[in-house]
Design an enzyme around this catalytic site. Sequence first.
Site, PDB file in Angstrom:
ATOM      1  N   TRP A 354       0.737  -1.276  -0.034  1.00  9.08           N
ATOM      2  CA  TRP A 354       0.031   0.276   0.163  1.00  9.08           C
ATOM      3  C   TRP A 354       0.927   1.286  -0.044  1.00  9.08           C
ATOM      4  O   TRP A 354       0.454   2.332  -0.249  1.00  9.08           O
ATOM      5  CB  TRP A 354      -0.867   0.064   1.265  1.00  9.08           C
ATOM      6  CG  TRP A 354      -0.334   0.370   2.485  1.00  9.08           C
ATOM      7  CD1 TRP A 354       0.715  -0.333   2.984  1.00  9.08           C
ATOM      8  CD2 TRP A 354      -0.911   0.903   3.422  1.00  9.08           C
ATOM      9  NE1 TRP A 354       0.670   0.167   4.294  1.00  9.08           N
ATOM     10  CE2 TRP A 354      -0.055   1.019   4.748  1.00  9.08           C
ATOM     11  CE3 TRP A 354      -2.095   1.836   3.782  1.00  9.08           C
ATOM     12  CZ2 TRP A 354      -0.380   1.603   5.758  1.00  9.08           C
ATOM     13  CZ3 TRP A 354      -2.271   2.487   4.779  1.00  9.08           C
ATOM     14  CH2 TRP A 354      -1.268   2.462   5.905  1.00  9.08           C
ATOM     15  N   ASP A 355       2.269   1.006   0.208  1.00  8.63           N
ATOM     16  CA  ASP A 355       3.116   2.228   0.208  1.00  8.63           C
ATOM     17  C   ASP A 355       2.858   3.199  -1.258  1.00  8.63           C
ATOM     18  O   ASP A 355       2.823   4.121  -1.160  1.00  8.63           O
ATOM     19  CB  ASP A 355       4.685   1.570   0.119  1.00  8.63           C
ATOM     20  CG  ASP A 355       4.916   0.698   1.385  1.00  8.63           C
ATOM     21  OD1 ASP A 355       3.921   0.043   1.842  1.00  8.63           O
ATOM     22  OD2 ASP A 355       6.003   0.686   1.519  1.00  8.63           O
ATOM     23  N   GLU A 497       0.595  -2.853  12.825  1.00  8.66           N
ATOM     24  CA  GLU A 497       0.828  -4.341  12.668  1.00  8.66           C
ATOM     25  C   GLU A 497       1.310  -4.955  13.877  1.00  8.66           C
ATOM     26  O   GLU A 497       1.526  -6.340  13.896  1.00  8.66           O
ATOM     27  CB  GLU A 497       1.960  -4.591  11.405  1.00  8.66           C
ATOM     28  CG  GLU A 497       1.357  -4.451  10.051  1.00  8.66           C
ATOM     29  CD  GLU A 497       2.318  -4.103   8.949  1.00  8.66           C
ATOM     30  OE1 GLU A 497       2.029  -4.235   7.829  1.00  8.66           O
ATOM     31  OE2 GLU A 497       3.653  -3.888   9.350  1.00  8.66           O
ATOM     32  N   LYS A 610       2.678   0.469  16.351  1.00  6.44           N
ATOM     33  CA  LYS A 610       3.792   0.387  15.445  1.00  6.44           C
ATOM     34  C   LYS A 610       3.924   1.564  14.702  1.00  6.44           C
ATOM     35  O   LYS A 610       4.957   2.305  14.411  1.00  6.44           O
ATOM     36  CB  LYS A 610       3.691  -0.687  14.527  1.00  6.44           C
ATOM     37  CG  LYS A 610       4.977  -0.786  13.618  1.00  6.44           C
ATOM     38  CD  LYS A 610       4.772  -2.095  12.641  1.00  6.44           C
ATOM     39  CE  LYS A 610       6.082  -2.017  11.555  1.00  6.44           C
ATOM     40  NZ  LYS A 610       5.819  -3.319  10.639  1.00  6.44           N
ATOM     41  N   GLN A 611       2.619   2.210  14.194  1.00  4.33           N
ATOM     42  CA  GLN A 611       2.664   3.389  13.115  1.00  4.33           C
ATOM     43  C   GLN A 611       1.049   3.789  13.278  1.00  4.33           C
ATOM     44  O   GLN A 611       0.233   3.363  13.816  1.00  4.33           O
ATOM     45  CB  GLN A 611       3.073   2.749  11.775  1.00  4.33           C
ATOM     46  CG  GLN A 611       1.954   1.662  11.344  1.00  4.33           C
ATOM     47  CD  GLN A 611       2.424   0.815   9.820  1.00  4.33           C
ATOM     48  OE1 GLN A 611       3.258   0.064  10.267  1.00  4.33           O
ATOM     49  NE2 GLN A 611       1.844   1.361   8.882  1.00  4.33           N
TER      50      GLN A 611
END
Length: 776
Positions: A354-355, A497, A610-611
């Site tokens: 998805w980057d 994640e 994580k993000q």
Amino acid sequence: MLSYNEVQSEDLNKWSFAEVHFNPLALGKCEAIMSLGNGYMGLRSAAEESYIGEKRNLFVNGTFNKFDEFEVTELPNTADITRLDIRIDGTRFSLERGTVTQYERMLNIRDAELVRSFIWEYEGKKIRFEFRRFVSLAKLHQIGLKVSITPLNEGITLVINSGIDGQVSNSGSQHFHEGEKRIYDKTFLELIQTTTESKVDFVHGAAHRLRLNQQEIDTAPKMDIDRRKVAVSYAFDVAAGDCLEFEKMATVFTSRDREFAEGTSLDDIRQHALAELKAFHSAGYDPLFAEHQLAWSKVWEQYNVSIQSSNSFDQLAVRFAIYHLVIMTPAHDRRMGIGAKGLSGEGYKGHSFWDTEIFILPFYIYTHPEVARSLLEYRYLGLEGARAKAIENGFTGAMYPWEAAWPSDGEVTPEWGQVDIVTGKQIKIWSGFIEQHITSDVAYAVWHYYKATGDQDFMDRYGYEMIFDTAKFWASRLEWNEAKGVYEINEVVGPDEYKEHVDNNAFTNYMASFNIRLAMEYYHSLQNSNADLFQSLNGKLELEEAMNEWQSKIEQIYLPQPNQDGIIPQDDTYLQKKLIDLTPYKLQSKVGSIFDDYNLDQVGEMQVSKQADIMMLFFLLEDQFTPEVKRANYDYYEPKTLHDSSLSMSTHSILANDFGDRDLAYQLFERASQIDLGPYMYSSDAGIHSASLGGIWECVVLGFAGVRMLGGELHMNPNLPKAWDELSFPLYWQGQRLEVHINRETLTLTANSDQEVQLVIHGNPIKFSTELQIQY
């Protein structure tokens, strides 16, 4: 050790950076961040001489191969053409022996040339070396190298061995059959190899030219053909003060190249490749590099972002990001995507995530829409694999793979990853099974592109079908909860994640709802605007039946709402998990330091992310949430986010700027800029972080300049960091190119035509033609 904006060439200020001390224990950093490429191929910048621990990588986009049935497909590391065995008076040259002074390895971003120079002293002899290298942007199959060697105080006996080395692998996985080797006229080297499973033919060529004090040398080499290798050796006596120049021109062609029609014979490809090699050899390094320079000058006309900052690193960082975005993007061929490490290393096996849609595509939407369209057409071709994945998992429609390779491949995520520090077992990678938001991310990207460009032809050919089929997947994926009277999406991984097997991840649910609502909107609009196309897609996708299902489910999809404190639960259990002191991990010098103390299962039971997850939702669908809710959630989740993903800091930077927290926004921008380019010497060993590089551009344009597409309208809300006095950049909107200039007092927009432009600036609708200047 890296040096920024202090290179020997003054005209490359803010256009280059350099390694100023050679460290054989930290090779990967510069190999990756100084990599060269042109979208067709990427060349990792290992030194010409060999060292233990090096990674000599040359990847050609779209040539995926599967080593065997137990491994997933990956970009094969094709034959190396950069290694030179240089011997001085019978001793193999190496920077690990002798004394090295005046060392500098510099990447010239402006011209995309790698230059390495130093003086090497060994057994009393001083020798100046200079190595130059480029991967041509003007001729996609061409690589050029040039070496200059000058003994300074005594003459030397010099032997150079050079060729094409097919003895490389992907960390042990050999993707090629033995192949055929030839040397034509003692000059033109050829190695032909074929991948073991995908049967892609590679044709490599190399040829050399030599000069002594600018005079051409015609000398016969010693020829050597060995297993998976073809090479030549040249021997000379070079007097003190004389300069030997050694040029090497190389070519790479494959049977997947777009210029070769399906069914083109290998012999035809090799004849074409040999003719090109002879032409390149005849021209030589300097003329071909001049063509390459001209191609790059056009790149900077197209993309350049100019920043007047008290911190000169900011300008360099943005140019570094744009450089890598250009060299990793297959603008020449819609059948290929962008790897999570670009073409700079073996990390993530060359797969697309998805980057691209969320972090890289906006760069191209607003600076080169034609390339954005090509990247989306890659996803359209990927419908074949996405439909197959949906069927395999018991769903309908198109279920996009978390990791994508060749469009028809479907899911290619590896099943097993690193070791669990507690159990000692290999950790299962669940993202290929249950990280499903990628499907709505693709639909969002289609919508974003269409609204920003107005490209109706793309929608008619590709876009509508992608949105309809992804919506069909989500409708089949919904699970009815009888007790609550809602449709849920259970057992998933969201963007965070560190939380696996969760129910009702807010990002996933909201984006699925967005995807279905978008399909419903376009169902009605297409019926009215293009009945023939509607009927064609209806026959292909059974849209009328799908619409009935969308209508019956859309209002009952569970969308997590703010609690009494205004916090939207990231998933059903996140807010009930335990809190720990995250201070040591927030201040970490390397990502993932929490796993020095806990395993993934333990981290899964903590309120730690994580993000960006909820924050990513606010970024993509910002007009669906009130400022108060967004701020409350930012204040809650930011302290719990470790930014252990390179995707995270840019999103948090943009939102911090929206909230007026300029200091934190700039701090996060700086941290994002330093993931690859910064001083930590092990951050990029597996390759650069392509999403983060797109995120750097997003920080500047979508963050500090406040550019957003909301409901089909262009919005701008500039809020520059304190360190910046001026910002300029190009911006494409609805087919027009705008030049944007922002300083402390003024926003100036200049259009490339007199067509009226409509936009919203600081909440005020504005129309203008040709030029607009606003004081604020």
